[in-house]
Design an enzyme around this catalytic site. Structure first.
Site, PDB file in Angstrom:
ATOM      1  N   GLU A   1       0.828  -1.209   0.000  1.00  0.00           N
ATOM      2  CA  GLU A   1       0.000   0.000   0.000  1.00  0.00           C
ATOM      3  C   GLU A   1       0.862   1.260   0.000  1.00  0.00           C
ATOM      4  O   GLU A   1       1.883   1.329   0.689  1.00  0.00           O
ATOM      5  CB  GLU A   1      -0.891   0.002   1.251  1.00  0.00           C
ATOM      6  CG  GLU A   1      -1.712   1.257   1.430  1.00  0.00           C
ATOM      7  CD  GLU A   1      -2.338   1.372   2.817  1.00  0.00           C
ATOM      8  OE1 GLU A   1      -3.180   2.267   3.005  1.00  0.00           O
ATOM      9  OE2 GLU A   1      -1.979   0.574   3.703  1.00  0.00           O
TER      10      GLU A   1
ATOM     11  N   LYS B   1      -9.532   3.346  -2.721  1.00  0.00           N
ATOM     12  CA  LYS B   1     -10.021   2.937  -1.414  1.00  0.00           C
ATOM     13  C   LYS B   1     -11.381   3.565  -1.145  1.00  0.00           C
ATOM     14  O   LYS B   1     -11.589   4.761  -1.373  1.00  0.00           O
ATOM     15  CB  LYS B   1      -9.017   3.334  -0.333  1.00  0.00           C
ATOM     16  CG  LYS B   1      -9.299   2.743   1.046  1.00  0.00           C
ATOM     17  CD  LYS B   1      -8.175   3.059   2.022  1.00  0.00           C
ATOM     18  CE  LYS B   1      -8.411   2.406   3.378  1.00  0.00           C
ATOM     19  NZ  LYS B   1      -7.322   2.711   4.328  1.00  0.00           N
TER      20      LYS B   1
ATOM     21  N   CYS C   1      -5.643  -1.827   3.072  1.00  0.00           N
ATOM     22  CA  CYS C   1      -5.436  -1.682   4.519  1.00  0.00           C
ATOM     23  C   CYS C   1      -6.614  -2.279   5.285  1.00  0.00           C
ATOM     24  O   CYS C   1      -6.962  -3.439   5.090  1.00  0.00           O
ATOM     25  CB  CYS C   1      -5.197  -0.221   4.870  1.00  0.00           C
ATOM     26  SG  CYS C   1      -4.644   0.051   6.578  1.00  0.00           S
TER      27      CYS C   1
END
Length: 532
Positions: A287, A351, A404
């Site tokens: 990430e 995201k 995440c």
């Protein structure tokens, strides 16, 4: 009167408060990396007996008084649980200590205090149907399970260390999540491990058979899970060879633009290794891998293209910029991007579920005007994608991108753009757990991501900067893994997906039925007791 009743009756309020805090703190040992789930057979009965005493001391007159007493015991238990289980969050504020270290006491104490409110409210609600019988265990389990579900939804949600993950530490027990999900595991965990409290009830009440029934239920779950693990065959996706990089890059370097060349040198040298990338079809970087924006660094894209063998693909985390008409500052997205050996962008996913105070601030402009910053320190904060979409990366099955902590939200895993009959083939979780150092946090994060694979019957590709990188099959078995704190790469094949699980098809249908049945039984027995 039983011995625990006598001891609690004689104990001063301060000692009972300490006992509730201690029981909650010891319960955190059930979570990774310790995974001592049997401890719940001591701590949850302790909570039940503390509630017995608090509710009885409050008297039979005054519903709000009973609720306040139960709330206090539940909140103290929750405070101990979340403080012992989440203290490591403070490590993130040490990355740029000169700016954020002063916030550590607030993060370490206020977050557990806030999360403990859910447990306090659950115990307060349970007190409305409380009685001295095994049915109170059902009432408490239903109330806490519902509070755990709400904890994953309200105020953006934070379902970290749901009680169900205690059983998920054991892969045989974890197989039940393919039917009931984490919410179902939570309910079973609470009922089974709190039920021994009835062994200390006054003589004349049913005391042994509920405990035996719970023990047999756990044994049946473990046996069924073991059978599934030993009889289910999982093959590999042909023609796919994966390499995952875990660079262990210090977080402060990821903020330094002047470190861009050394970062790229580290990534490329580790990725190529001694034998190069020959035979590797897909390379994964973690990430937000770069201390720069790829759109503004064509030389970095050229280096990536020259590193990759013909036909290979790099899948990497990278912050993506998107211009805003009429505004000088572009939007920034925490993204996953696929790059070909020709340097072309093949796929992108942004995201959806951002971390509050980490990637954005509530009331962003107002707080920024007061000098407050989120941990990533990008002015204006990151923007969230409107919906989750599949990543269609050449050579891979359709992938579910989870960046995440998006992997901790079971209800948000499946993309919104699935066509009728379409099913993804892999979960792709890129993360950066180096924020939390060598603490329990990365172990807990990995356990939650792994359970998503079991729930959905999908393999998991997980790449982290420094956490636990792994290839996990759809039964939750680790095919390849790089442990926490290790710099290097791992190679492996991609396991095939299983047919859709019951949970994948029907979600929380079974847990909902269990909760309705449990509360119905408890109400029926409560009414019978009152009538008698």
């Amino acid at each position: 009167m039983t011995l625990p009743d006598r001891l609690l009756r004689q104990a001063p309020p301060s000692l009972r408060a300490f006992a509730a805090l201690l029981a909650g703190a010891l319960s955190a040992l059930a979570m990774p990396p310790v995974g001592a789930w049997p401890v719940l057979a001591l701590t949850l009965p302790a909570l039940v007996m503390l509630l017995d005493r608090a509710i009885e001391d409050a008297g039979t007159v005054g519903r709000w008084r009973r609720m306040r007493a139960a709330f206090g015991a539940g909140w103290l238990f929750g405070m101990g649980y979340f403080l012992a289980g989440l203290w490591w969050i403070g490590a993130a504020f040490l990355v740029q200590a000169e700016t954020f270290a002063w916030l550590i006491p607030f993060a370490v104490l206020l977050l557990p205090a806030g999360l403990a409110l859910y447990l306090g409210l659950a115990c307060a609600c349970a007190s409305l149907l409380w009685s001295r019988g095994w049915e109170r265990i059902l009432v408490l389990a239903v109330a806490i399970t519902l509070s755990e579900w709400l904890r994953g939804i309200l105020f953006t949600g934070f379902p970290w260390n749901n009680f169900g993950y205690a059983l998920a530490n054991d892969l045989a027990f974890a197989q039940s999540s393919a039917v009931v999900g984490i919410i179902g595991l939570c309910f079973v965990t609470l009922v089974a491990f709190a039920m021994p409290a009835v062994l200390f009830d006054p003589p004349g009440r049913a005391r042994s058979w509920p405990v035996i029934f719970c023990a047999l239920t756990l044994a049946g779950m473990w046996g069924a899970g073991t059978w599934r693990l030993t009889t289910t065959e999982v093959g590999d996706v042909p023609g796919v060879k994966l390499r995952i990089l875990q660079p262990d890059l210090p977080q402060d370097q990821k903020f330094r633009y002047d470190a861009r060349d050394s970062v790229m040198d580290l990534y490329t040298s580790l990725s190529e290794g001694d034998d190069g990338l020959e035979g590797i079809t897909h390379l994964f970087w973690p990430e937000a891998a770069f201390p720069f924006f790829l759109e503004r660094e064509p030389s970095a894209i050229s280096r990536i293209a020259s590193m990759l063998p013909p036909g290979a693909t790099l899948v990497t985390g990278a912050v993506r910029l998107e211009p805003q008409p009429g505004k000088a500052r572009p939007k920034a997205y925490n993204s996953i991007r696929a790059i070909s050996s020709e340097g072309a962008f093949l796929a992108v996913a942004d995201k959806v579920h951002l971390v509050p105070f980490g990637e954005y601030l509530p009331f962003q402009e107002t707080l920024e005007s007061l000098g407050v910053q989120q941990l990533t320190q990008y002015r204006g904060g990151f923007s969230a994608a409107q919906k989750r979409t599949l990543m269609r990366i050449p050579g891979l099955p359709a992938a579910v991108p989870l960046i995440c902590y998006e992997a901790i939200f079971p209800a948000e895993v499946m993309p919104d753009d699935l066509r009728p009959g379409e099913r993804p083939g892999v979960l792709l979780n890129l993360s950066n757990d180096i924020w939390f150092g060598l603490t329990p946090g990365p172990y807990q994060h990995f356990e939650q991501a792994r359970l998503r694979a079991v729930e959905q019957g999908l393999p998991l590709i997980r790449g982290t900067n420094n956490g636990i990188s792994a290839i996990v099959d759809p039964l939750g078995r680790i095919e390849e893994m790089l442990p926490l704190g290790v710099r290097g790469t791992l190679d492996g094949r991609l396991p095939r997906a299983l047919p859709p699980t019951f949970y994948a098809n029907f979600g929380n249908l079974i847990p909902l039925a269990l909760l309705l049945a449990a509360i119905s039984v408890a109400i029926m027995l409560r009414c019978r007791t009152i009538h008698a």
